[in-house]
Write a protein that holds these residues in place. Structure first.
Motif, PDB file in Angstrom:
ATOM      1  N   GLN A  25      -8.734  44.276   4.532  1.00  0.00           N
ATOM      2  CA  GLN A  25      -9.434  43.350   3.839  1.00  0.00           C
ATOM      3  C   GLN A  25      -9.205  42.767   2.688  1.00  0.00           C
ATOM      4  N   THR A  26      -8.305  43.362   1.815  1.00  0.00           N
ATOM      5  CA  THR A  26      -7.805  42.847   0.624  1.00  0.00           C
ATOM      6  C   THR A  26      -6.774  41.745   0.877  1.00  0.00           C
ATOM      7  N   GLU A  27      -6.179  41.618   2.181  1.00  0.00           N
ATOM      8  CA  GLU A  27      -5.368  40.401   2.618  1.00  0.00           C
ATOM      9  C   GLU A  27      -6.297  39.296   2.756  1.00  0.00           C
ATOM     10  N   GLY A  28      -7.258  39.510   3.304  1.00  0.00           N
ATOM     11  CA  GLY A  28      -8.223  38.359   3.720  1.00  0.00           C
ATOM     12  C   GLY A  28      -9.068  37.864   2.396  1.00  0.00           C
ATOM     13  N   ILE A  29      -9.395  38.502   1.441  1.00  0.00           N
ATOM     14  CA  ILE A  29      -9.695  38.458   0.090  1.00  0.00           C
ATOM     15  C   ILE A  29      -8.684  37.368  -0.637  1.00  0.00           C
ATOM     16  N   LEU A  30      -7.469  37.971  -0.597  1.00  0.00           N
ATOM     17  CA  LEU A  30      -6.559  37.227  -1.385  1.00  0.00           C
ATOM     18  C   LEU A  30      -6.187  35.834  -0.660  1.00  0.00           C
ATOM     19  N   SER A  31      -6.382  35.691   0.628  1.00  0.00           N
ATOM     20  CA  SER A  31      -5.970  34.702   1.289  1.00  0.00           C
ATOM     21  C   SER A  31      -7.060  33.580   1.587  1.00  0.00           C
ATOM     22  N   ILE A  32      -8.085  33.982   1.544  1.00  0.00           N
ATOM     23  CA  ILE A  32      -9.452  33.201   1.757  1.00  0.00           C
ATOM     24  C   ILE A  32     -10.393  33.097   0.613  1.00  0.00           C
ATOM     25  N   VAL A  33     -10.734  34.086   0.104  1.00  0.00           N
ATOM     26  CA  VAL A  33     -11.809  33.978  -0.849  1.00  0.00           C
ATOM     27  C   VAL A  33     -11.478  33.646  -2.272  1.00  0.00           C
ATOM     28  N   CYS A  34     -10.230  34.202  -2.819  1.00  0.00           N
ATOM     29  CA  CYS A  34      -9.584  33.940  -4.136  1.00  0.00           C
ATOM     30  C   CYS A  34      -9.191  32.237  -3.948  1.00  0.00           C
ATOM     31  N   PRO A  35      -8.542  31.952  -2.893  1.00  0.00           N
ATOM     32  CA  PRO A  35      -8.167  30.421  -3.126  1.00  0.00           C
ATOM     33  C   PRO A  35      -9.440  29.404  -2.954  1.00  0.00           C
ATOM     34  N   GLN A  36     -10.429  30.023  -2.295  1.00  0.00           N
ATOM     35  CA  GLN A  36     -11.742  29.090  -2.354  1.00  0.00           C
ATOM     36  C   GLN A  36     -12.354  28.935  -3.639  1.00  0.00           C
ATOM     37  N   GLN A  88       0.901  -1.184   0.001  1.00  0.00           N
ATOM     38  CA  GLN A  88      -0.041   0.061  -0.049  1.00  0.00           C
ATOM     39  C   GLN A  88       0.828   1.418  -0.036  1.00  0.00           C
ATOM     40  N   PRO A  89       0.726   2.015  -1.139  1.00  0.00           N
ATOM     41  CA  PRO A  89       1.405   3.337  -0.860  1.00  0.00           C
ATOM     42  C   PRO A  89       1.013   4.373   0.185  1.00  0.00           C
ATOM     43  N   LYS A  90       2.104   5.093   0.475  1.00  0.00           N
ATOM     44  CA  LYS A  90       1.966   6.169   1.394  1.00  0.00           C
ATOM     45  C   LYS A  90       1.948   7.606   0.692  1.00  0.00           C
ATOM     46  N   VAL A  91       0.727   8.330   1.000  1.00  0.00           N
ATOM     47  CA  VAL A  91       0.511   9.595   0.248  1.00  0.00           C
ATOM     48  C   VAL A  91       0.692  10.812   0.991  1.00  0.00           C
ATOM     49  N   ASP A  92       1.549  11.663   0.620  1.00  0.00           N
ATOM     50  CA  ASP A  92       1.820  13.029   1.157  1.00  0.00           C
ATOM     51  C   ASP A  92       1.201  14.350   0.512  1.00  0.00           C
ATOM     52  N   ILE A  93       0.570  15.048   1.095  1.00  0.00           N
ATOM     53  CA  ILE A  93      -0.200  16.196   0.003  1.00  0.00           C
ATOM     54  C   ILE A  93       0.312  17.443   0.997  1.00  0.00           C
ATOM     55  N   ASN A  94       0.760  18.461   0.123  1.00  0.00           N
ATOM     56  CA  ASN A  94       1.190  19.455   0.747  1.00  0.00           C
ATOM     57  C   ASN A  94       0.560  20.830  -0.300  1.00  0.00           C
ATOM     58  N   LEU A  95       0.223  21.688   0.380  1.00  0.00           N
ATOM     59  CA  LEU A  95      -0.500  22.960  -0.189  1.00  0.00           C
ATOM     60  C   LEU A  95       0.153  24.102  -0.096  1.00  0.00           C
ATOM     61  N   ALA A  96       0.097  24.864  -0.929  1.00  0.00           N
ATOM     62  CA  ALA A  96       0.749  26.421  -0.810  1.00  0.00           C
ATOM     63  C   ALA A  96       0.093  27.234  -1.534  1.00  0.00           C
ATOM     64  N   LEU A  97       0.033  28.553  -0.970  1.00  0.00           N
ATOM     65  CA  LEU A  97      -0.784  29.818  -1.492  1.00  0.00           C
ATOM     66  C   LEU A  97       0.077  30.715  -2.078  1.00  0.00           C
ATOM     67  N   GLY A  98      -0.108  31.433  -2.688  1.00  0.00           N
ATOM     68  CA  GLY A  98       0.506  32.621  -3.163  1.00  0.00           C
ATOM     69  C   GLY A  98      -0.458  33.797  -3.636  1.00  0.00           C
ATOM     70  N   ALA A  99       0.093  35.063  -3.572  1.00  0.00           N
ATOM     71  CA  ALA A  99      -0.580  36.089  -4.341  1.00  0.00           C
ATOM     72  C   ALA A  99       0.189  37.174  -4.570  1.00  0.00           C
TER      73      ALA A  99
END
Length: 154
Positions: free
Chosen positions: A92-103, A36-47
């Protein structure tokens, strides 16, 4: 007219796949493994700003699947969007770029990763739902803890 110039603006200009990579460095021998393989998942955000009031937001998923100490497959996918954000306070722009856009970007990334796995001959890897709000708040708390809660004066 002056009233229109101060109206907050938030809209998607474009959504696109910025980068996609699939590697199977140990094929075909590793494909015969029954472990059985091991799966590692990493996420990164950028703006990043790309023009006045225009931002490119990226969400990158790196999926590394191993059997023992050998890589079965590695997928790196970077989904991006260009967003217009104007007349919005900086905090508010920081929140939009870090939350709304990635969603908005993330569902496309999930579909791409799943599709690439299937096309590579493996069962799909389904990325779990992500709470970008919680990630943002945790990062803000970490930054505040690192600064000791104090503000520097120049």
């Amino acid at each position: 007219m002056a009233d229109e110039n101060n109206t907050p603006v938030f809209q998607i200009q474009r959504m696109y796949l910025k980068d996609l990579s699939l590697e199977q460095p140990n094929a075909p021998q590793i494909l015969l493994e029954q472990t059985q393989p091991k799966v590692d998942i990493n996420l990164a955000l950028g703006a990043e700003p790309v023009a006045d009031g225009m931002f490119e937001v990226t969400v990158t998923a790196t999926v590394t699947t191993t059997v023992g100490d050998k890589t079965l497959f590695l997928i790196e996918a970077k989904q991006a969007g260009i967003f217009e954000i104007r007349n919005v306070p900086a905090e508010q722009t920081e929140g939009i770029l870090s939350i709304v856009c990635p969603q908005m970007i993330y569902p496309y990334l999930r579909a791409i990763v799943s599709d690439v796995c299937t096309r590579a001959g493996f069962p799909p890897v389904i990325l779990t739902e992500v709470n970008f709000q919680a990630m943002f708040e945790a990062r803000q708390a970490q930054l505040e803890a690192q600064s000791g809660g104090s503000t520097a004066v120049n």
